[in-house]
Design a protein around this motif. Structure first.
Motif, short mmCIF file in Angstrom:
data_model
loop_
_atom_site.label_atom_id
_atom_site.label_comp_id
_atom_site.label_asym_id
_atom_site.label_seq_id
_atom_site.Cartn_x
_atom_site.Cartn_y
_atom_site.Cartn_z
N UNK A 79 36.22 10.31 -41.52
CA UNK A 79 36.34 9.79 -40.15
C UNK A 79 37.79 9.68 -39.70
N UNK A 80 38.70 9.48 -40.65
CA UNK A 80 40.12 9.36 -40.30
C UNK A 80 40.63 10.64 -39.62
N UNK A 81 40.14 11.78 -40.07
CA UNK A 81 40.66 13.05 -39.57
C UNK A 81 39.82 13.73 -38.51
N UNK A 82 38.69 13.13 -38.16
CA UNK A 82 37.73 13.80 -37.27
C UNK A 82 38.31 14.11 -35.89
N UNK A 83 38.97 13.13 -35.30
CA UNK A 83 39.53 13.36 -33.96
C UNK A 83 40.63 14.41 -34.00
N UNK A 118 44.75 19.32 -35.14
CA UNK A 118 45.83 18.68 -35.88
C UNK A 118 46.92 18.21 -34.94
N UNK A 119 47.97 17.53 -35.42
CA UNK A 119 48.21 17.16 -36.83
C UNK A 119 47.30 16.01 -37.27
N UNK A 120 47.21 15.82 -38.58
CA UNK A 120 46.29 14.86 -39.17
C UNK A 120 47.00 13.58 -39.62
N UNK A 121 46.38 12.44 -39.38
CA UNK A 121 46.98 11.18 -39.84
C UNK A 121 46.84 10.99 -41.35
N UNK A 135 44.05 15.70 -49.42
CA UNK A 135 44.31 14.33 -48.97
C UNK A 135 45.66 14.27 -48.27
N UNK A 136 45.69 13.70 -47.04
CA UNK A 136 46.96 13.63 -46.29
C UNK A 136 47.71 12.34 -46.61
N UNK A 139 48.87 22.09 -39.05
CA UNK A 139 49.13 21.09 -40.10
C UNK A 139 48.59 21.56 -41.45
N UNK A 140 48.74 22.86 -41.68
CA UNK A 140 48.39 23.48 -42.97
C UNK A 140 46.90 23.51 -43.27
N UNK A 141 46.08 23.30 -42.24
CA UNK A 141 44.61 23.31 -42.43
C UNK A 141 44.04 24.60 -41.83
#
Lengths: 162, 162
Positions: free
Chosen positions: A65-69, A75-78, A109-110, A154-156
């Motif tokens: 859920x942290x990265x969904x938005x 990206x970028x991801x928190x 994992x970020x 963001x490397x994804x």
């Protein structure tokens, strides 16, 4: 499309490792409950692929859920974003591809500070999904190198498919 | 394996409907948030399948939290269990199958009393996932008939893959 295939080059690098090492590159654990995380996409690497020997399987990608938005924005991801690729065997019958047993779990994992040397991401792969079988010992070489071309995401590699 | 293929015969029955009717068989709506529901399994019906014309696509099946424990036991399912098949296009490149746009959403809702005539399940299919495009007008004929052989699994084809 070639870029899509590169999505799993991280797994390629991981799977060619033959030893189950006792010295993983980090303290990443297989996350709990990832099958209830947002389903990002599915990919099958089939026998016709040059990557089949190392990457073959049905890949289901989830994000917490942290990265969904951030996924929906590209990206970028928190920090504390986690991606999981749930890799399974598959069989083919009458032209249909059916899911089989788990081959492994690939985890990203970020943590921008902790993993600064690898774009802010920690990487691990668990053979069979077993927490006792991490196989990544050098995330920079085995994983991050292949993600560098996706710096603008963001490397994804995974992108949002509505 | 043939049984696995039958899993989507419900969708077959649905997709052969050519008209987008204004008289759906029930009041089922496409559920919200299903991509965060438990990921049950994935199946691809490819061009080599005799079902491709009607069923072709990448099928991702999810179950809501109400039905998750029952899935792991193989049924029966409590009322308010919902299964969703998120059906997408796919493309093939270098032997890899990559997810594309949504073709539709197939929904099964458990309510033993309300849907007693169809094994306790309500069925609907939404073209493109659009709530305004339900295509099932006769769930007994278009959907339930094909689920009868799975009575011992509470009429559900999907099984739990750990």
């Amino acid at each position: 499309m070639r870029q899509k295939v590169q999505l799993f080059s991280v797994t390629l690098a991981v799977l060619v490792m033959t030893s189950v090492t006792a010295e993983p590159a980090d303290d990443i654990k297989p996350p709990m409950g990832y099958r209830n995380w947002f389903h990002v996409n599915t990919m099958i690497v089939d026998k016709a692929s040059p990557l089949f020997d190392t990457l073959g399987g049905m890949h289901n990608v989830h994000v917490n859920s942290v990265g969904e938005a951030a996924l929906k924005k590209g990206g970028p991801y928190p920090d504390r974003t986690v991606f999981v690729t749930d890799l399974h065997e598959f069989s083919v019958s009458d032209g249909s591809f059916v899911m089989g047993n788990r081959k492994g779990l690939a985890v990203m994992v970020k943590d921008a500070k902790k993993y600064a040397a690898t774009g802010g991401w920690g990487f691990q792969f668990f053979a069979g999904g077993d927490p006792k079988k991490p196989v990544v010992t050098d995330a920079a070489k085995q994983c991050f190198e292949c993600h560098v071309p996706k710096k603008d995401q963001d490397y994804v590699y995974s992108t949002y498919i509505p």
